[in-house]
Design a protein around this motif. Sequence first.
Motif, PDB file in Angstrom:
ATOM      1  N   ASP A  59       0.799  -1.220   0.000  1.00 39.50           N
ATOM      2  CA  ASP A  59       0.000   0.000   0.000  1.00 39.50           C
ATOM      3  C   ASP A  59       0.834   1.274   0.000  1.00 39.50           C
ATOM      4  O   ASP A  59       0.323   2.347  -0.272  1.00 39.50           O
ATOM      5  CB  ASP A  59      -0.923   0.037   1.228  1.00 39.50           C
ATOM      6  CG  ASP A  59      -2.030  -1.005   1.144  1.00 39.50           C
ATOM      7  OD1 ASP A  59      -2.386  -1.382   0.017  1.00 39.50           O
ATOM      8  OD2 ASP A  59      -2.505  -1.439   2.198  1.00 39.50           O
ATOM      9  N   TYR A  60       2.109   1.187   0.334  1.00 39.47           N
ATOM     10  CA  TYR A  60       2.902   2.381   0.527  1.00 39.47           C
ATOM     11  C   TYR A  60       3.153   3.111  -0.791  1.00 39.47           C
ATOM     12  O   TYR A  60       3.435   2.506  -1.821  1.00 39.47           O
ATOM     13  CB  TYR A  60       4.250   2.034   1.183  1.00 39.47           C
ATOM     14  CG  TYR A  60       4.113   1.396   2.537  1.00 39.47           C
ATOM     15  CD1 TYR A  60       3.393   2.016   3.544  1.00 39.47           C
ATOM     16  CD2 TYR A  60       4.702   0.171   2.809  1.00 39.47           C
ATOM     17  CE1 TYR A  60       3.274   1.441   4.786  1.00 39.47           C
ATOM     18  CE2 TYR A  60       4.584  -0.417   4.054  1.00 39.47           C
ATOM     19  CZ  TYR A  60       3.867   0.222   5.040  1.00 39.47           C
ATOM     20  OH  TYR A  60       3.745  -0.354   6.269  1.00 39.47           O
ATOM     21  N   LYS A  61       3.115   4.431  -0.728  1.00 36.55           N
ATOM     22  CA  LYS A  61       3.443   5.246  -1.890  1.00 36.55           C
ATOM     23  C   LYS A  61       4.942   5.188  -2.146  1.00 36.55           C
ATOM     24  O   LYS A  61       5.733   4.852  -1.271  1.00 36.55           O
ATOM     25  CB  LYS A  61       2.999   6.689  -1.653  1.00 36.55           C
ATOM     26  CG  LYS A  61       1.491   6.852  -1.476  1.00 36.55           C
ATOM     27  CD  LYS A  61       1.132   8.301  -1.204  1.00 36.55           C
ATOM     28  CE  LYS A  61      -0.367   8.447  -1.002  1.00 36.55           C
ATOM     29  NZ  LYS A  61      -0.740   9.857  -0.698  1.00 36.55           N
ATOM     30  N   THR A  62       5.335   5.529  -3.383  1.00 38.76           N
ATOM     31  CA  THR A  62       6.743   5.453  -3.754  1.00 38.76           C
ATOM     32  C   THR A  62       7.262   6.805  -4.223  1.00 38.76           C
ATOM     33  O   THR A  62       6.490   7.706  -4.556  1.00 38.76           O
ATOM     34  CB  THR A  62       6.961   4.419  -4.873  1.00 38.76           C
ATOM     35  OG1 THR A  62       6.168   4.786  -6.015  1.00 38.76           O
ATOM     36  CG2 THR A  62       6.562   3.036  -4.414  1.00 38.76           C
ATOM     37  N   ALA A 109      17.211   5.416  -7.367  1.00 39.97           N
ATOM     38  CA  ALA A 109      16.310   4.277  -7.213  1.00 39.97           C
ATOM     39  C   ALA A 109      14.913   4.736  -6.807  1.00 39.97           C
ATOM     40  O   ALA A 109      14.700   5.870  -6.372  1.00 39.97           O
ATOM     41  CB  ALA A 109      16.864   3.309  -6.174  1.00 39.97           C
ATOM     42  N   LEU A 110      13.976   3.789  -6.928  1.00 39.65           N
ATOM     43  CA  LEU A 110      12.604   3.995  -6.471  1.00 39.65           C
ATOM     44  C   LEU A 110      12.456   3.334  -5.102  1.00 39.65           C
ATOM     45  O   LEU A 110      12.847   2.180  -4.917  1.00 39.65           O
ATOM     46  CB  LEU A 110      11.627   3.360  -7.461  1.00 39.65           C
ATOM     47  CG  LEU A 110      10.133   3.589  -7.204  1.00 39.65           C
ATOM     48  CD1 LEU A 110       9.766   5.045  -7.471  1.00 39.65           C
ATOM     49  CD2 LEU A 110       9.298   2.659  -8.079  1.00 39.65           C
ATOM     50  N   ILE A 111      11.906   4.071  -4.136  1.00 42.25           N
ATOM     51  CA  ILE A 111      11.719   3.520  -2.792  1.00 42.25           C
ATOM     52  C   ILE A 111      10.269   3.717  -2.353  1.00 42.25           C
ATOM     53  O   ILE A 111       9.544   4.540  -2.904  1.00 42.25           O
ATOM     54  CB  ILE A 111      12.681   4.189  -1.760  1.00 42.25           C
ATOM     55  CG1 ILE A 111      12.616   5.720  -1.838  1.00 42.25           C
ATOM     56  CG2 ILE A 111      14.108   3.736  -1.995  1.00 42.25           C
ATOM     57  CD1 ILE A 111      11.555   6.356  -1.016  1.00 42.25           C
ATOM     58  N   HIS A 112       9.837   2.912  -1.372  1.00 43.04           N
ATOM     59  CA  HIS A 112       8.533   3.187  -0.768  1.00 43.04           C
ATOM     60  C   HIS A 112       8.744   4.136   0.416  1.00 43.04           C
ATOM     61  O   HIS A 112       9.786   4.098   1.075  1.00 43.04           O
ATOM     62  CB  HIS A 112       7.824   1.899  -0.337  1.00 43.04           C
ATOM     63  CG  HIS A 112       8.542   1.085   0.685  1.00 43.04           C
ATOM     64  ND1 HIS A 112       9.320  -0.010   0.379  1.00 43.04           N
ATOM     65  CD2 HIS A 112       8.599   1.197   2.035  1.00 43.04           C
ATOM     66  CE1 HIS A 112       9.818  -0.530   1.482  1.00 43.04           C
ATOM     67  NE2 HIS A 112       9.389   0.181   2.508  1.00 43.04           N
ATOM     68  N   LEU A 113       7.781   4.994   0.642  1.00 46.83           N
ATOM     69  CA  LEU A 113       7.943   6.051   1.631  1.00 46.83           C
ATOM     70  C   LEU A 113       8.066   5.485   3.045  1.00 46.83           C
ATOM     71  O   LEU A 113       7.407   4.508   3.408  1.00 46.83           O
ATOM     72  CB  LEU A 113       6.773   7.033   1.564  1.00 46.83           C
ATOM     73  CG  LEU A 113       6.629   7.820   0.266  1.00 46.83           C
ATOM     74  CD1 LEU A 113       5.533   8.878   0.413  1.00 46.83           C
ATOM     75  CD2 LEU A 113       7.941   8.475  -0.145  1.00 46.83           C
ATOM     76  N   GLY A 114       8.908   6.140   3.845  1.00 45.06           N
ATOM     77  CA  GLY A 114       9.100   5.743   5.229  1.00 45.06           C
ATOM     78  C   GLY A 114       9.421   6.956   6.077  1.00 45.06           C
ATOM     79  O   GLY A 114       9.549   8.077   5.572  1.00 45.06           O
ATOM     80  N   LEU A 115       9.570   6.735   7.373  1.00 45.18           N
ATOM     81  CA  LEU A 115       9.961   7.821   8.265  1.00 45.18           C
ATOM     82  C   LEU A 115      11.454   8.106   8.151  1.00 45.18           C
ATOM     83  O   LEU A 115      11.893   9.240   8.319  1.00 45.18           O
ATOM     84  CB  LEU A 115       9.608   7.470   9.707  1.00 45.18           C
ATOM     85  CG  LEU A 115       8.124   7.252  10.000  1.00 45.18           C
ATOM     86  CD1 LEU A 115       7.926   6.912  11.470  1.00 45.18           C
ATOM     87  CD2 LEU A 115       7.321   8.475   9.615  1.00 45.18           C
ATOM     88  N   GLN A 116      12.245   7.058   7.872  1.00 49.90           N
ATOM     89  CA  GLN A 116      13.685   7.181   7.657  1.00 49.90           C
ATOM     90  C   GLN A 116      14.075   6.331   6.459  1.00 49.90           C
ATOM     91  O   GLN A 116      13.363   5.387   6.086  1.00 49.90           O
ATOM     92  CB  GLN A 116      14.469   6.718   8.891  1.00 49.90           C
ATOM     93  CG  GLN A 116      14.354   7.608  10.111  1.00 49.90           C
ATOM     94  CD  GLN A 116      15.193   7.072  11.257  1.00 49.90           C
ATOM     95  OE1 GLN A 116      14.984   5.973  11.744  1.00 49.90           O
ATOM     96  NE2 GLN A 116      16.177   7.849  11.690  1.00 49.90           N
ATOM     97  N   TYR A 117      15.256   6.666   5.900  1.00 51.51           N
ATOM     98  CA  TYR A 117      15.783   5.902   4.772  1.00 51.51           C
ATOM     99  C   TYR A 117      17.230   5.533   5.062  1.00 51.51           C
ATOM    100  O   TYR A 117      17.960   6.297   5.700  1.00 51.51           O
ATOM    101  CB  TYR A 117      15.683   6.708   3.479  1.00 51.51           C
ATOM    102  CG  TYR A 117      14.271   7.172   3.188  1.00 51.51           C
ATOM    103  CD1 TYR A 117      13.324   6.284   2.680  1.00 51.51           C
ATOM    104  CD2 TYR A 117      13.880   8.484   3.462  1.00 51.51           C
ATOM    105  CE1 TYR A 117      12.020   6.695   2.437  1.00 51.51           C
ATOM    106  CE2 TYR A 117      12.581   8.899   3.222  1.00 51.51           C
ATOM    107  CZ  TYR A 117      11.646   7.995   2.706  1.00 51.51           C
ATOM    108  OH  TYR A 117      10.360   8.406   2.485  1.00 51.51           O
ATOM    109  N   ALA A 118      17.637   4.378   4.584  1.00 55.94           N
ATOM    110  CA  ALA A 118      19.011   3.907   4.785  1.00 55.94           C
ATOM    111  C   ALA A 118      19.566   3.404   3.460  1.00 55.94           C
ATOM    112  O   ALA A 118      18.869   2.707   2.707  1.00 55.94           O
ATOM    113  CB  ALA A 118      19.058   2.795   5.823  1.00 55.94           C
TER     114      ALA A 118
END
Length: 370
Positions: A59-62, A109-118
Motif C-alpha cells: 500500500d505504501y506510496k513510492t 532508485a525507487l523507494i517506498h515512503l518511510g519515516l527514515q531511509y538507509a
Amino acid sequence: MQLRLIVPVFLQRSLLLVFCIVLTGCHSSLKNSAPTVAFSKVASAYQESAYKTDITERDYKTDIIDGRVTGARPGQRIVLYAMTDGRWGLCQQSGQPFTNIESDGRWKALIHLGLQYAALLVDPTYDPPQQTESLPIIGNGVVARAVVNGEGPAPVLRPQKTLTFSGYEWTTSAGPIFRAGSRNFFDPANVWTDERGALHLRISGSPGRWATAEVRLTRSLGYGTYRFQLRDVSQLEPSALLTLIAWDGVGTESTRRELDVELGRWGELENTNVNYVVQPYYVPANIVAFRVPPGAYTHSFRWEQGQVVFSTVAGSGNTGGRVINRHVFTSGVPSPEGESVRIGLYVFHQGKIPLKNENEVIIDKFEYLP
C-alpha cells in the motif's frame, strides 16, 4: 653572470627522501580511505494515521531517491531500506534487492515512503534481509551505510520506556507496528508492573482507536528453558491475542527464526485458544493447536540444538501441576542468533468478531533456566 644554487649532496638526498615519504603517505591515505555513501535527494516522510489497520506492504506510496558513493570497489552495489511501522523494509528495484552504482559514483532508485531511509554499500555476495527491526551493521558484507530522516514532519509518538520484571530489564514498543498479521498501535502506557512485581499488559481505547502493548527483553538468552506463569486469560475477547515468543526481529512471515506460544482465538468464537509454533506457521508440521479451559497456566518451551519442547501445565507454579499438553518439534528449529523474548497483547484486526472492549492480562513471573 648566471647564478647557480649549489645544494650539498646529503641535503639533496634528505629532500628526496622527504618528498618520497610525502607522496607515499598521500597515496596510502587515498588508497586506504574508507568508502562512503550519502544521499543527494531525500524523499518525503511517510504520513498515515497511527490507528489505520488495513495497510499492507504493497500500500505504501513510492518516490525517487538518489545519492553518491566514494571509494566503491568493482562489483559493490547499493541496498536501500525504508523504516515504516516499526521495521526496515527492503526497497527492491524490478524485483531485485540491489541498486547499481554509475561510473561517476552516483546511484538512483525507487523507494517506498518511510519515516527514515538507509543506504548500504555492500559486497557482491551480500544477501540483505527483506525486513528487519535493526539495520545491518558494518561488516559481513556491509561496507558503508548512511541513514537520513524523510523530508517533512514526522509523527509525534510516546517515547519507549524501560521497566524491570522478574529480575530482567524490558523495553516497551511504541507506535504503529505489524504484529500477528495486523497493524497495531502500541502505547507504552499500556505496560506496567504492580506492587507485587506482576506484569500487566492492556488493550485500551475504543473501536477504531485501539492501543496495544508489548515488551521486549533487552538481552539475548540463547538455548534454555523459557517459562511464563500466567493468570487466567479466558476473559480475552476472540480478537485479542497474547503472544510469548523468542525472535531476533529479522525476516518476513516465511523466513522468521521464531518460537511462539500464542494465546487467543484469532477472531473466531469456537477456535482453539493455544498454539505452539515454530515459524513459519503455515507449514503443517510447525504448529500444534489445542484448547485449555479457564484457569491459571504455566507455558514454557525448552530450546535446544535441533529441537524445542513446548509444554502447558495447570497452575501458576514450577512443579506439581497437571500437564495439559506437551509437544516436541525437531524440524525447522532455529539456532540462537540475537533473539530476545517478547510478550505482547495485540488486536487481530482480521478476525470475524471485532474487538468491543478493553482487555488486560497479568503475567506473574518469567523464568529462564540455561
